[in-house]
Design a protein around this motif. Structure first.
Motif, PDB file in Angstrom:
ATOM      1  N   GLY A  69      37.323  38.057  34.094  1.00 15.19           N
ATOM      2  CA  GLY A  69      37.290  37.345  33.057  1.00 15.19           C
ATOM      3  C   GLY A  69      36.742  37.413  31.536  1.00 15.19           C
ATOM      4  O   GLY A  69      36.488  36.474  30.388  1.00 15.19           O
ATOM      5  N   LYS A  91      34.139  35.816  42.073  1.00 16.02           N
ATOM      6  CA  LYS A  91      34.202  34.724  41.189  1.00 16.02           C
ATOM      7  C   LYS A  91      33.940  34.839  39.875  1.00 16.02           C
ATOM      8  O   LYS A  91      33.607  34.369  38.330  1.00 16.02           O
ATOM      9  CB  LYS A  91      33.139  33.651  41.558  1.00 16.02           C
ATOM     10  CG  LYS A  91      32.821  32.344  40.943  1.00 16.02           C
ATOM     11  CD  LYS A  91      31.601  30.969  41.458  1.00 16.02           C
ATOM     12  CE  LYS A  91      31.433  30.464  41.102  1.00 16.02           C
ATOM     13  NZ  LYS A  91      30.607  28.760  41.939  1.00 16.02           N
ATOM     14  N   ASP A  92      31.900  35.332  39.774  1.00 16.06           N
ATOM     15  CA  ASP A  92      31.312  36.023  38.674  1.00 16.06           C
ATOM     16  C   ASP A  92      31.759  37.970  38.806  1.00 16.06           C
ATOM     17  O   ASP A  92      33.157  37.703  37.671  1.00 16.06           O
ATOM     18  CB  ASP A  92      29.905  35.886  38.317  1.00 16.06           C
ATOM     19  CG  ASP A  92      29.581  35.885  37.488  1.00 16.06           C
ATOM     20  OD1 ASP A  92      30.228  36.317  36.077  1.00 16.06           O
ATOM     21  OD2 ASP A  92      28.216  35.383  36.852  1.00 16.06           O
ATOM     22  N   GLY A 105      35.639  37.333  37.794  1.00 16.42           N
ATOM     23  CA  GLY A 105      35.924  35.849  36.969  1.00 16.42           C
ATOM     24  C   GLY A 105      34.563  36.089  35.434  1.00 16.42           C
ATOM     25  O   GLY A 105      35.536  35.775  33.954  1.00 16.42           O
ATOM     26  N   GLU A 116      37.267  41.736  44.638  1.00 15.23           N
ATOM     27  CA  GLU A 116      36.935  39.983  43.751  1.00 15.23           C
ATOM     28  C   GLU A 116      36.269  39.139  44.140  1.00 15.23           C
ATOM     29  O   GLU A 116      35.081  38.785  44.770  1.00 15.23           O
ATOM     30  CB  GLU A 116      38.764  38.789  44.610  1.00 15.23           C
ATOM     31  CG  GLU A 116      39.805  39.387  44.591  1.00 15.23           C
ATOM     32  CD  GLU A 116      41.025  38.801  45.421  1.00 15.23           C
ATOM     33  OE1 GLU A 116      40.263  37.796  44.627  1.00 15.23           O
ATOM     34  OE2 GLU A 116      41.659  39.523  45.722  1.00 15.23           O
ATOM     35  N   THR A 152      39.561  42.243  40.379  1.00 19.14           N
ATOM     36  CA  THR A 152      39.141  41.666  39.655  1.00 19.14           C
ATOM     37  C   THR A 152      37.639  39.848  40.127  1.00 19.14           C
ATOM     38  O   THR A 152      37.830  39.742  40.984  1.00 19.14           O
ATOM     39  CB  THR A 152      40.524  40.317  40.546  1.00 19.14           C
ATOM     40  OG1 THR A 152      41.399  41.433  40.336  1.00 19.14           O
ATOM     41  CG2 THR A 152      40.452  38.782  39.295  1.00 19.14           C
TER      42      THR A 152
END
Length: 600
Positions: free
Chosen positions: A273, A222-223, A244, A220, A242
């Motif tokens: 994302g 953030k970026d 971002g 996981e 996963t």
């Protein structure tokens, strides 16, 4: 140009000696700049050889490092104990909760470090860390950082669960910026599991190459989830990301032989994302299973300044084996250069193009299904040689387009959208030499802003009901010399093959639209059924070509019979007339009413 440098490297290689010039300009200013890295142009993209195999692409790339030994023999033990650690081995220094390794060798880590870090500073050395059930968290930096090492090997001990997590933020110019970081090559192997949380930026990063051999890896971030500057190679393992930002990423945009992603096995699931898999140069897949959801999937909206593509390459994508399933808010499979399908099973849904190549898109085998897209398959040069392809699109199904068309109009046939007799003819092409292509399109079905050629295979177009588009739309010459074509759709903008085609064809427009679910038969002058087709939507024009059609002969279009046998997009193996009634009589080879054949 960045891309031109890649092409120059390919041409100089013996295995890629023929790797240029599909639609390339002969102007020296667009073919010889090998030093600039200012970006990629459409002209340079068109020069990428879309027929390259996976082995040929990889042969021109940087050699992937080999994984170091995962043997535990002679390993130095390091025990983590909350806010401290202990070890009696050479090459290890401990300062509170910071463990520093300064020598080549193998080190086994066990226990928990609640707010600390493992640092590797061993220039030009290979350091192996065996994670034997560890939990390492840091509130200030990376959990593991090899700031100086030729290669860091992370071994996940059999049966163990290992967890890494980093700080919630990094300075903008920080060099170390991931929970698991290596300034040199990084290898992850072993049969255990690893969970990595990149709270402040990326989860796993190598400033050189990143190789994943095995293990169960959950990320996981953030970026970006997993990032190798020179390359990311996955040979095995079960990987769940996963992110971002981007899921898997190779971002060296300076070296022509780097910046690639290579998947030879394993199972990869990415929810991103940004882009699912992003390579500055090449994506190569020869085996394994890849599942990508990017940007929230095909029903989501992407910001104008964002990219949420599924598989994105700067030079070429080669899908030679394995399975890829992509659900993307942006293009599902995208290349600034070329895309080569050569045996993979691919299913995509997209909020924009299902598959988009700025240059060539070559299909030599496998299965490609576009379940939902605005435009299905789009490229400047589209070629189907083999394989099974099915496209569902709200606009064009297959589109030969891109860049800038020429301003010269050479009298193309009428076509859907802006296509047809008044349109310019660009340096674009759609070629069908074999395989099976089924299109269900609300816009133009088979569309080329340049030329179209069918020499073999089976093409079935279930085209639009609205008269603003057509089942076929070709601005330039459209010839057919083999195979089978059935294109059914509206009658407002009708295009058929050129009268100089080597194989016979017919185009029939009926007075009243034929309803969806109706059996339509094409019958020759002897009363024999030439073709049977079951409509999937309302149609008013049918174009048909096969070896059974003879130019100059009369054929009738009848409705109300029965269909039998296997169906390819509604075109069935056989059928019987029964009480079918005639709705049109046509002469093969004559241009359709309200339209005309493709330009000669």
């Amino acid at each position: 140009m960045r891309l031109r440098r890649k092409i120059v490297a390919a041409v100089s290689s013996a295995v890629l000696a023929a790797a240029m010039l599909a639609g390339c300009s002969s102007d020296a200013s667009t073919s010889s700049d090998s030093t600039s890295t200012s970006g990629v142009t459409a002209a340079a993209s068109a020069t990428v050889d879309g027929t390259q195999s996976a082995s040929a692409v990889l042969a021109a790339n940087k050699t992937v490092h080999t994984a170091g030994s995962s043997s535990t023999s002679g390993a130095t033990e390091i025990t983590l104990s909350g806010a401290s650690a202990s070890s009696s081995g050479d090459g290890v220094t401990i300062d509170g909760s910071t463990v520093t390794i300064t020598a080549a060798g193998t080190y086994t880590l066990s226990g928990t470090l609640t707010d600390g870090q493992i640092v590797v500073t061993a220039p030009d050395a290979t350091v192996t860390l065996i994670l034997n059930g560890v939990t390492i968290t840091s509130s200030t930096t990376a959990a593991i950082a090899a700031t100086e090492a030729e290669q860091l090997v992370v071994v996940l001990a059999d049966g163990t669960t290992n967890t890494l997590a980093d700080t919630s933020s990094y300075a903008e110019d920080a060099d170390v910026n991931a929970a698991l970081f290596s300034a040199g090559d990084l290898t992850v192997t072993g049969s255990g599991s690893l969970s990595v949380t990149g709270n402040g930026n990326d989860a796993i990063t190598s400033k050189d190459g990143l190789l994943i051999e095995s293990g169960t890896i959950t990320v996981e971030a953030k970026d970006d989830g997993i990032r190798g500057k020179d390359y990311v190679v996955v040979n095995g393992g079960t990987i769940t990301v996963t992110a971002g930002g981007d899921g898997l990423k190779a971002d060296n945009d300076e070296d022509a032989d780097a910046g690639f992603v290579d998947v030879t096995g394993g199972t990869i699931a990415v929810t991103a994302g940004g882009d699912g898999v992003d390579a500055s140069t090449d994506i190569v897949v020869t085996d394994g299973t890849i599942t990508v959801v990017s940007g929230g999937g095909h029903t989501a909206t992407v910001a104008d300044d964002a990219s949420a593509k599924g598989l994105k390459s700067g030079v070429i994508t080669v899908l030679e084996g394995g399975t890829a399933t992509v659900d993307a808010a942006d293009d599902a499979v995208h290349s600034d250069g070329a895309i080569h399908f050569a045996g993979a099973t691919v299913s995509v849904a997209s909020g924009d193009d299902g598959v988009h190549a700025e240059g060539a898109q070559i299909i030599d085998g496998g299965t490609i299904e576009v379940t939902s897209a605005v435009e299905g398959l789009e490229a400047a040069e589209f070629v189907l040689n083999a394989g099974d392809v099915h496209v569902v699109s709200s606009d064009d199904g297959v589109n030969g387009a891109g860049g800038t068309s020429t301003s010269e109009d050479q009298g193309g046939g009428f076509g859907g959208g802006p296509g047809g007799g008044g349109d310019s003819v660009g340096d674009f092409s759609v070629t069908i030499n074999g395989g099976t292509l089924v299109i269900d399109a609300d816009g133009d079905g088979l569309d080329s802003n340049g030329i179209a050629t069918i020499t073999g295979g089976t093409v079935v177009v279930n085209g639009p009901e609205g008269n603003g588009n057509g089942a076929l739309d070709v601005n330039g010459t459209f010839t057919i010399s083999g195979g089978t074509l059935l294109a059914a759709g509206s009658s407002g903008m009708v295009v058929a093959p050129g009268t100089d085609s080597a194989q016979g064809w017919l185009s029939a427009t009926v007075d009243s639209a034929i309803a969806a679910g109706t059996t339509v038969q094409i019958v020759d002058s002897s009363g024999d059924v030439v073709a049977t087709y079951v409509t999937s939507r309302s149609v008013q024009n049918i174009v048909y070509s096969s070896s059974a059609i003879t130019s100059g002969e009369q054929y009738t279009i009848r409705v109300g019979g029965t269909a039998s046998g296997a169906s390819t997009g509604g075109l069935t193996a056989s059928g019987s007339l029964g009480s079918a009634t005639t709705v049109a009589t046509v002469t093969a080879g004559e241009a359709p009413a309200g339209g005309r054949g493709g330009r000669r």
